[in-house]
Write an enzyme that holds these catalytic residues in place. Structure first.
Site, mmCIF file in Angstrom:
data_model
loop_
_atom_site.group_PDB
_atom_site.id
_atom_site.type_symbol
_atom_site.label_atom_id
_atom_site.label_comp_id
_atom_site.label_asym_id
_atom_site.label_seq_id
_atom_site.Cartn_x
_atom_site.Cartn_y
_atom_site.Cartn_z
ATOM 1 N N LYS A 38 8.031 -11.650 -4.202
ATOM 2 C CA LYS A 38 7.577 -10.066 -4.192
ATOM 3 C C LYS A 38 7.142 -9.929 -3.166
ATOM 4 O O LYS A 38 6.043 -10.609 -2.510
ATOM 5 C CB LYS A 38 7.770 -9.559 -5.154
ATOM 6 C CG LYS A 38 6.242 -9.880 -6.090
ATOM 7 C CD LYS A 38 5.975 -9.912 -7.538
ATOM 8 C CE LYS A 38 4.379 -10.579 -8.033
ATOM 9 N NZ LYS A 38 4.608 -9.558 -8.905
ATOM 10 N N ARG A 136 2.741 -5.831 -21.253
ATOM 11 C CA ARG A 136 3.537 -5.491 -20.352
ATOM 12 C C ARG A 136 5.283 -5.502 -20.493
ATOM 13 O O ARG A 136 5.402 -4.361 -20.970
ATOM 14 C CB ARG A 136 3.581 -6.224 -18.289
ATOM 15 C CG ARG A 136 1.576 -6.334 -18.233
ATOM 16 C CD ARG A 136 2.037 -6.364 -17.018
ATOM 17 N NE ARG A 136 2.733 -7.471 -16.044
ATOM 18 C CZ ARG A 136 2.068 -8.288 -15.011
ATOM 19 N NH1 ARG A 136 1.610 -7.809 -14.190
ATOM 20 N NH2 ARG A 136 3.690 -9.046 -15.242
ATOM 21 N N TYR A 264 -18.146 7.394 10.870
ATOM 22 C CA TYR A 264 -18.252 8.909 10.422
ATOM 23 C C TYR A 264 -19.023 9.002 9.547
ATOM 24 O O TYR A 264 -19.149 8.288 9.111
ATOM 25 C CB TYR A 264 -16.657 8.664 9.533
ATOM 26 C CG TYR A 264 -15.927 9.221 10.779
ATOM 27 C CD1 TYR A 264 -15.489 10.311 11.442
ATOM 28 C CD2 TYR A 264 -14.580 8.702 10.509
ATOM 29 C CE1 TYR A 264 -13.968 11.369 11.902
ATOM 30 C CE2 TYR A 264 -13.421 8.614 10.863
ATOM 31 C CZ TYR A 264 -12.622 9.637 11.866
ATOM 32 O OH TYR A 264 -12.114 9.942 12.788
ATOM 33 N N MET A 313 -9.314 5.245 9.758
ATOM 34 C CA MET A 313 -7.883 4.445 9.670
ATOM 35 C C MET A 313 -7.496 3.603 10.836
ATOM 36 O O MET A 313 -6.443 2.695 10.330
ATOM 37 C CB MET A 313 -7.289 5.939 9.589
ATOM 38 C CG MET A 313 -5.922 5.659 9.609
ATOM 39 S SD MET A 313 -4.619 7.127 9.717
ATOM 40 C CE MET A 313 -5.390 8.279 8.644
#
Length: 369
Positions: A38, A136, A264, A313
Site C-alpha cells: 500500500k 480500528r 525565511y 517548499m
C-alpha cells in the site's frame, strides 16, 4: 554506482529480495506470506516492488484502497490482492478486477453480499477482519453469530481469510496485551469456522509479529515495513537492508559572514564565516518543516551537514562549513550511511511517515538485483 544529478529516490531490488528471504526464514515453509504494498509500496513504487515480490514467490498482496489494487492488476500482477479498506462505492470495481475485500462490519458485509448477488457471483473470495484490541476496523466477538448467519445464508461469497492486527507487537512491555490479542483471535476464529466445511487462511502477525511471535504465524503472515528494511527492533534492523535511498545534489554554495541570516523569517544566524549550500528538495517533496532548524541533517561526501533555517517548499539549506564539497556534488538525505530511522527520530517522527511521504515528483530510480 553513478552519482545523482537530481533529486532521486533509489529503489534497490537486491535489498528487497534480501529482506523477503530473511522474513520468510522466520516462518515455516507451509506458512503463506502476504506482502503489503500500500501507499506506493511504502513510498517507493508499488508496481516495481510488486513485480519483484511476485517473482520472488509471495503468496498474497495487500493494498489499502481499491485504486491501488487496480493499478497492480493493470500492470501484470496476478497474485491475490487483499484490499484492506474498501469503500461501498467501489465494490463493483473490486469484482471487475478480481480484488478481494476486507469486510469489517455488518453493514459492509451485507452490502458486498448484495453487490455479489447482483453480479451473479458464486464463492467470491472475501476476508473477515476481527477487532482484538487495536480498535480500528473489525468485528467484535459478540458480532460473530451474525457474521456466521449471513455467510451461511449466501453462496455468493467465501471466506478466503480471517485476520486481525496486533497493536504493539514491537513492544515487549506490552507482551501480555499482545498474547491476549493472539488468544482472543484464536477463540473468535474457532467460533466463526465451527460451521464451515472449509478452512480459511488465518493471519495476525505483522512484521514485528513475525519476528517476536513466530508461533502465532497461523497459516499466513503479513509484512509491510520489514520488506522495506525496517524491523522496529534495534537487534533486527541490522539484519535488514533499507530498500530506498533519497539523494539530491548541491545547487549552490554561498559564503556568509558572521551575523548573516539564512532563509525565511531569518531564523538561522551564522556565528562566524560559513558556507551554506542549497539543495533542490523541500517540504513539497516530503522533507517537512519539522526537520529544519538544525534538528536533522544530511550526508555530504561522508560528512554530516545540519539543515539550517526553515525548510522551504522546494529547497533546504545546509551548513557545509569545513566540508570539502562543490556545486553538483551528491547529497544523501537518508539511506546508505544515514538510516531513515535516525533521520525520522531527529524530527520526532517514525520511519513509516518519512518514507511514505516522499512525493511522486521525486524521480524513482530502480537498482536491479
Amino acid at each position: 554506482m553513478p552519482e545523482a544529478k537530481e533529486t532521486v529516490l533509489e529503489i534497490d531490488l537486491g535489498n528487497l529480495a534480501h529482506n523477503y528471504h530473511f522474513l520468510r526464514s522466520k516462518i515455516d515453509k507451509d506458512v503463506k506470506f502476504l506482502s503489503v504494498v500500500k501507499a506506493h509500496a511504502y513510498g517507493s513504487d508499488s508496481v516495481v516492488i510488486a513485480k519483484k515480490l511476485q517473482e520472488l514467490g509471495t503468496d498474497y498482496f495487500a493494498v489499502a484502497y481499491v485504486e491501488e489494487g487496480i493499478r497492480l492488476r493493470e500492470n501484470g500482477i496476478i497474485k491475490p490482492i487483499l484490499v484492506l479498506h474498501p469503500q461501498f462505492t467501489h465494490f463493483e470495481e473490486i469484482i471487475e478486477h478480481c480484488l478481494e475485500p476486507n469486510l469489517y462490519s455488518e453493514k459492509i458485509l451485507r452490502s458486498f453480499i448484495s453487490t455479489a448477488e447482483k453480479l451473479n457471483q458464486k464463492n467470491y473470495p472475501v476476508h473477515i477482519k476481527f477487532n482484538t484490541g487495536l480498535n480500528r476496523l473489525g468485528f467484535d466477538q459478540p458480532e460473530i453469530p451474525k457474521i456466521r448467519e449471513l455467510i451461511k445464508n449466501t453462496s455468493t461469497i467465501k471466506i478466503a481469510s480471517i485476520f486481525s492486527h496486533l497493536a504493539a507487537s514491537d513492544d515487549w512491555q506490552e507482551r501480555d496485551f499482545t498474547v491476549g490479542q493472539i488468544d482472543l483471535f484464536r477463540k473468535m476464529t474457532w467460533e466463526l469456522v465451527a460451521d464451515l466445511n472449509y478452512e480459511p487462511i488465518l493471519h495476525i502477525c505483522n512484521t514485528s509479529g513475525v519476528i517476536n511471535y513466530p508461533k502465532a504465524a497461523f497459516s499466513m503472515v503479513r509484512s509491510g515495513i520489514g520488506l522495506y528494511g525496517f524491523g522496529n527492533d534495534k537487534t533486527v534492523d541490522p539484519q535488514l537492508k533499507p530498500v530506498v535511498t533519497l539523494k539530491t545534489i548541491i545547487s549552490q554554495i554561498r559564503k556568509l559572514d558572521k551575523g548573516a541570516t539564512v532563509g525565511y523569517n531569518r531564523v538561522y544566524k551564522v556565528e562566524g564565516p560559513s558556507r551554506i549550500a542549497t539543495l533542490p528538495i523541500g517540504h513539497a517533496d516530503g522533507i517537512n518543516r519539522i526537520y529544519g532548524k538544525q534538528k536533522a541533517g544530511v550526508i555530504v561526501n561522508g560528512k554530516y551537514a545540519p539543515i539550517v533555517g526553515n525548510v522551504c517548499m522546494d529547497i533546504i539549506m545546509i551548513d557545509v562549513t569545513g566540508i570539502e564539497c562543490e556545486e553538483g556534488d551528491e547529497v544523501i538525505v537518508f539511506g546508505g550511511p544515514q538510516h531513515a530511522v535516525k533521520f525520522a527520530e531527529a524530527g520526532g517522527t517514525i520511519s513509516y511517515e518519512l518514507i511514505t511521504g516522499v512525493q511522486r515528483r521525486v524521480t524513482r530510480k530502480v537498482i536491479p538485483e
